[in-house]
Design a protein around this motif. Structure first.
Motif, PDB file in Angstrom:
ATOM      1  N   UNK A 143       0.824  -1.202   0.000  1.00  0.00           N
ATOM      2  CA  UNK A 143       0.000   0.000   0.000  1.00  0.00           C
ATOM      3  C   UNK A 143       0.863   1.259   0.000  1.00  0.00           C
ATOM      4  N   UNK A 144       1.898   1.274   0.836  1.00  0.00           N
ATOM      5  CA  UNK A 144       2.789   2.435   0.898  1.00  0.00           C
ATOM      6  C   UNK A 144       3.537   2.607  -0.421  1.00  0.00           C
ATOM      7  N   UNK A 145       4.015   1.495  -0.970  1.00  0.00           N
ATOM      8  CA  UNK A 145       4.764   1.550  -2.225  1.00  0.00           C
ATOM      9  C   UNK A 145       3.898   2.106  -3.352  1.00  0.00           C
ATOM     10  N   UNK A 146       2.684   1.582  -3.485  1.00  0.00           N
ATOM     11  CA  UNK A 146       1.794   2.056  -4.552  1.00  0.00           C
ATOM     12  C   UNK A 146       1.381   3.502  -4.306  1.00  0.00           C
ATOM     13  N   UNK A 147       1.046   3.838  -3.071  1.00  0.00           N
ATOM     14  CA  UNK A 147       0.630   5.200  -2.771  1.00  0.00           C
ATOM     15  C   UNK A 147       1.708   6.220  -3.071  1.00  0.00           C
ATOM     16  N   UNK A 148       2.963   5.903  -2.714  1.00  0.00           N
ATOM     17  CA  UNK A 148       4.060   6.817  -3.010  1.00  0.00           C
ATOM     18  C   UNK A 148       4.290   6.979  -4.494  1.00  0.00           C
ATOM     19  N   UNK A 149       4.208   5.876  -5.235  1.00  0.00           N
ATOM     20  CA  UNK A 149       4.396   5.945  -6.685  1.00  0.00           C
ATOM     21  C   UNK A 149       3.316   6.749  -7.369  1.00  0.00           C
TER      22      UNK A 149
END
Length: 541
Positions: free
Chosen positions: A375-381
């Motif tokens: 979730x963090x990875x996708x949200x940051x991207x």
């Protein structure tokens, strides 16, 4: 009692003796009960390969979708007055002043008519023209979110769809200016929603609505025809082919033809000018468009969102629950192939990306699950991509910023008032007796539109570009020409004396198509305008 799984893996309760609500007759299981009321598991596990259960219908996240759509509209309206008119907006404004027409050399009639109506209601300003564009962008966000809901997307998936669409270069760029692609993208989104509902719900009346949308969309941009052509090929390849037995499908096709008939009749009675325009664009822009096509598809949404819509494309091909709408995947391939073959721009298939991104939001939501790292990875991207898309699509930075060359829309929105001032200076420098015999000759439609909007005190303006060629030739008494942007060899062939009196300068150092073009004064026409005028005609986008 049996508890079968829905398409998202969730367990749904089924009451004994009853067929689950809205399970089609050719669903993945036949629901049979034994005499004592128990379900015979062996009997129900009869696989039918035509159309599986599409799953329970999901309630749209209206509040989230509306909030994002409203935020997009507010942002676009706040920036609508920045820079200036786009080249196409100047052209549409010029066409609209002539009144309604059933068609033009280079496009259908709806956008010029809408631009003219807007200026009559809201005033003749950049901001006024762009109000409908901003509203269209907000509507695209809503429609894309509804597609995600139709595909079974959770509230989180719908939120992802709304945010991704609302921050994409594709939606923001065509929501910032009023061009044919603005209405075209809205039409594709509405048409795809109707198609998804018709196929997933098995409700044929949605084909009728699709036909209405298609018929109206033909008045904005003919490229929308790629969708029905691709879809029919996709249905023939991967099904469900039973759609071809649905009378509602043919009712929708008939409605589209009836509604679009006046527009199509105009084309037939004017030697199909749109085909001539397509050939001209393919000859001039086609080679470069083919080279940049795939990279430009990434630019339309950004790298991370591109992964999302690509995941949606794959999921359409592989997910059994989406078998009823699987035809959208090959339909996209057909549209891409036809566009590349014709040398068209990548945004011609941008409407397809709305549905693919909605499908990708559903697929990515299931992949995320409860895994915090994902979730963090996708949200940051997505956040980083949104910032980049915003800078590229909208005029949030100064006109001479490094991002301006990345956006052709911004490049073509700079320097128009200054262009008119430079042409006026050249005209006023003529002796009074020559000003009485002078006209202005503009090379292209953007210059013509700018001179019409800002060229107060100038004589009549003529141009051989696209539809404007029909408005000529200049009168025979005009033997003095102030030419803007017209190349010297053409003028030297038609006039005895030509002098370059200046070069266009937008004043902010932006290297766009107009920067550095000559302003030329010519005298002594060598032949009547009726003989010279055909040589000034050319077609381009």
């Amino acid at each position: 009692m049996i508890a079968p799984s829905g398409p998202d893996g969730a367990v749904t309760d089924v009451v004994p003796h009853e067929v689950p609500h809205e399970v089609p007759h050719d669903a993945a299981y036949d629901w049979l009960s034994t005499a004592d009321g128990a379900v015979d598991v062996a009997a129900v596990a009869v696989e039918v390969r035509d159309v599986p259960v599409a799953g329970p219908r999901v309630r749209p996240a209206w509040r989230t979708a509306a909030a994002v759509a409203c935020a997009v509209v507010v942002l676009l309206l706040a920036l609508a007055g920045r820079y200036g008119y786009n080249v196409d907006e100047l052209y549409f404004r010029l066409l609209g002043e002539r009144g309604w027409a059933w068609g033009y050399t280079d496009q259908p009639p709806l956008v010029p008519a809408l631009v003219h109506a807007t200026t009559q209601v809201l005033g003749d300003s950049v901001w006024a023209i762009r109000v409908p564009a901003a509203l269209c962008a907000g509507a695209v966000v809503l429609l894309g979110t509804l597609i995600a809901a139709e595909l079974g997307g959770s509230r989180r998936a719908q939120t992802l769809a709304a945010l991704g669409l609302g921050s994409s270069f594709l939606v923001l760029s065509v929501g910032h200016i009023m061009v044919t692609t603005t209405l075209d993208l809205l039409a594709w989104s509405a048409l795809l929603l109707c198609v998804v509902r018709a196929l997933l719900r098995g409700q044929g009346r949605w084909w009728v609505w699709a036909g209405i949308v298609l018929g109206l969309a033909l008045y904005a941009k003919y490229i929308v025809a790629l969708l029905p052509v691709g879809l029919l090929v996709g249905l023939a390849l991967v099904g469900p082919r039973k759609v071809f037995r649905d009378r509602w499908l043919y009712a929708g096709i008939a409605l589209a033809l009836v509604i679009g008939a006046p527009n199509l009749i105009y084309q037939a009675t004017h030697d199909f000018p749109q085909l001539q325009m397509a050939d001209a664009l393919g000859a001039t822009d086609g080679p470069m468009n083919r080279v940049i096509f795939v990279p430009s598809l990434v630019i339309l949404f950004g790298p991370v969102p591109t992964v999302v819509w690509a995941a949606g494309l794959v999921r359409l091909l592989r997910d059994p629950a989406w078998r009823p709408v699987r035809a959208l995947a090959p339909a996209f391939g057909v549209a891409v192939a036809l566009t590349i073959y014709g040398g068209g721009r990548p945004d011609y298939v941008g409407g397809f990306l709305i549905a693919l991104f909605a499908a990708g939001a559903v697929a990515v939501d299931r992949w995320l699950g409860q895994r915090r790292f994902r979730q963090v990875l996708l949200g940051g991207g997505l956040a980083a991509s949104a910032v980049l898309q915003l800078l590229m699509a909208l005029p949030v930075l100064p006109q001479n910023s490094p991002f301006t060359p990345l956006n052709n829309i911004s490049l073509e929105s700079v320097g128009w008032p200054r262009l008119a001032d430079q042409v006026r200076t050249a005209y006023l420098a003529l002796p009074p007796e020559q000003r009485e015999r002078a006209v202005v000759l503009a090379d292209n439609l953007g210059e013509s539109g700018a001179l019409d909007r800002y060229g107060h005190g100038l004589p009549p303006v003529y141009s051989g570009h696209n539809e404007l060629h029909k408005w000529g030739p200049p009168p025979e008494w005009a033997d003095v020409v102030v030419a803007v942007g017209v190349e010297r060899p053409r003028l030297a062939a038609d006039f005895r004396s030509c002098t370059v009196v200046g070069h266009l300068d937008n004043g902010v150092g932006v290297e766009n198509a107009e920067q550095g073009k000559p302003v030329t004064v010519c005298h002594g026409r060598r032949a009547p305008w009726a003989r010279l005028w055909p040589a000034y005609h050319y077609l381009s986008g």
